[in-house]
Design an enzyme around this catalytic site. Structure first.
Site, short mmCIF file in Angstrom:
data_model
loop_
_atom_site.label_atom_id
_atom_site.label_comp_id
_atom_site.label_asym_id
_atom_site.label_seq_id
_atom_site.Cartn_x
_atom_site.Cartn_y
_atom_site.Cartn_z
N HIS A 93 54.30 47.47 42.67
CA HIS A 93 53.29 46.43 42.90
C HIS A 93 53.90 45.09 43.33
O HIS A 93 53.73 44.68 44.47
CB HIS A 93 52.45 46.29 41.62
CG HIS A 93 51.36 45.27 41.71
ND1 HIS A 93 50.42 45.11 40.73
CD2 HIS A 93 51.07 44.34 42.65
CE1 HIS A 93 49.60 44.14 41.07
NE2 HIS A 93 49.98 43.66 42.23
N THR A 119 39.74 34.30 44.73
CA THR A 119 39.97 35.57 45.41
C THR A 119 39.46 35.45 46.85
O THR A 119 38.60 34.61 47.15
CB THR A 119 39.26 36.72 44.64
OG1 THR A 119 39.73 37.96 45.13
CG2 THR A 119 37.74 36.67 44.77
N GLU A 165 43.19 39.58 39.29
CA GLU A 165 44.35 39.70 38.40
C GLU A 165 44.35 38.64 37.29
O GLU A 165 45.33 38.50 36.57
CB GLU A 165 45.67 39.58 39.19
CG GLU A 165 45.87 40.61 40.27
CD GLU A 165 45.97 42.05 39.77
OE1 GLU A 165 45.54 42.32 38.63
OE2 GLU A 165 46.46 42.89 40.53
ZN ZN Z 1 49.38 41.95 43.21
#
Ligand code: ZN
Length: 261
Positions: A157, A44, A75
């Site tokens: 999204h 990340t 995610e």
């Molecule tokens: Zn995303």
């Protein structure tokens, strides 16, 4: 070079392509690969266009970090859910490419049989209901769909794709975005024309030559009843809509009869 290091380099390369093609902005998007009972995932907070092999995070199948100085993407829960659902899948790619995410944001699934290359490869591209990113809502919304599809739009999204290795998953992402771009252009020219059931049927008979399995690449429900049937992700929705409309007809008839009494 050992296998795991090569996989890290492949992830770096796919991330670079994803960023170069404008499929992600800033530090968005994530990629993972399953190697046995380990997951190698992108970190990340680092742009997918500028990652190094040593930035990768290694996790166990429960999502616990077992190697690497960086944190995994938030995610990662969605990736783990997909590996749980699909034993045949060894890589997951998630991004926000402009055209496909445009369709996802308008909540339009790509279900019409209009392009030969899509009918023979991905089939329909379903839409997972909106879910808050980085919570367990997202894996829950994707699970029932990814059982049948290798590519899925995430409402409001982006897109998630999966495959046997990282290039396979990445090329599916490329294919979805290319398809969405073509549909967008066709829309501005008056709309795509849907292929006839005969044309779709011919394409479905050559799917095997593309290495496409019907079980994980649903056909289309919008091609005049030429749907591949209950393997299609959209099949249940179709059945539900049909019985809802039958019920509506029944209720209307009953109301007319009782009004006449
Ligand atoms: Zn995303």
């Amino acid at each position: 070079m050992n296998e795991e290091f090569q996989i890290r380099l492949d992830i770096v390369e796919c991330g670079r392509r994803m960023y170069a093609r404008n499929y992600v902005a800033s530090n968005d998007g994530n990629i993972s690969v399953r190697v046995g009972d380990r997951i190698i995932a992108t970190p990340t907070g680092i742009s997918k266009g500028f990652m190094r092999a040593e930035d990768m995070v290694v996790l166990d199948m429960q999502g616990r970090v077992i190697e690497g100085a960086c944190k995994p993407s938030t995610e990662i829960k969605m990736h783990l859910a997909i590996y749980e659902e699909r034993k045949d899948v060894n890589s997951v790619v998630h991004a926000h490419p402009v055209h496909a995410t445009g369709f996802a944001t308008a909540q339009i699934e790509l279900k019409d049989c209009v392009l030969a290359e899509i009918v023979t490869t991905l089939g329909s591209i379903p839409l997972a209901p909106y879910a808050t990113p980085s919570t367990t809502e997202l894996p829950d919304s994707v699970r029932p769909i990814i059982r049948h599809a290798d590519a899925c739009l995430l409402a409001n999204h982006g897109v998630v794709t999966c495959g046997r290795d990282v290039y396979d998953a990445y090329y599916k992402l490329e294919r979805v975005e290319h398809y969405a771009h073509i549909l967008f252009v066709a829309k501005s020219l008056g709309g795509a024309k849907i292929l006839s059931p005969q044309q779709v049927h011919k394409l479905e008979t050559i799917r095997a030559t593309y290495g496409t399995s019907d079980a994980h690449n649903p056909g289309c429900i919008a091609c005049h009843g030429a749907c591949i049937g209950s393997d299609c992700t959209l099949y249940e929705t179709q059945q539900r809509d049909q019985s809802a409309s039958d019920l509506h007809v029944e209720e209307t008839v009953r109301a007319i009869i009782s009004a006449k009494k």
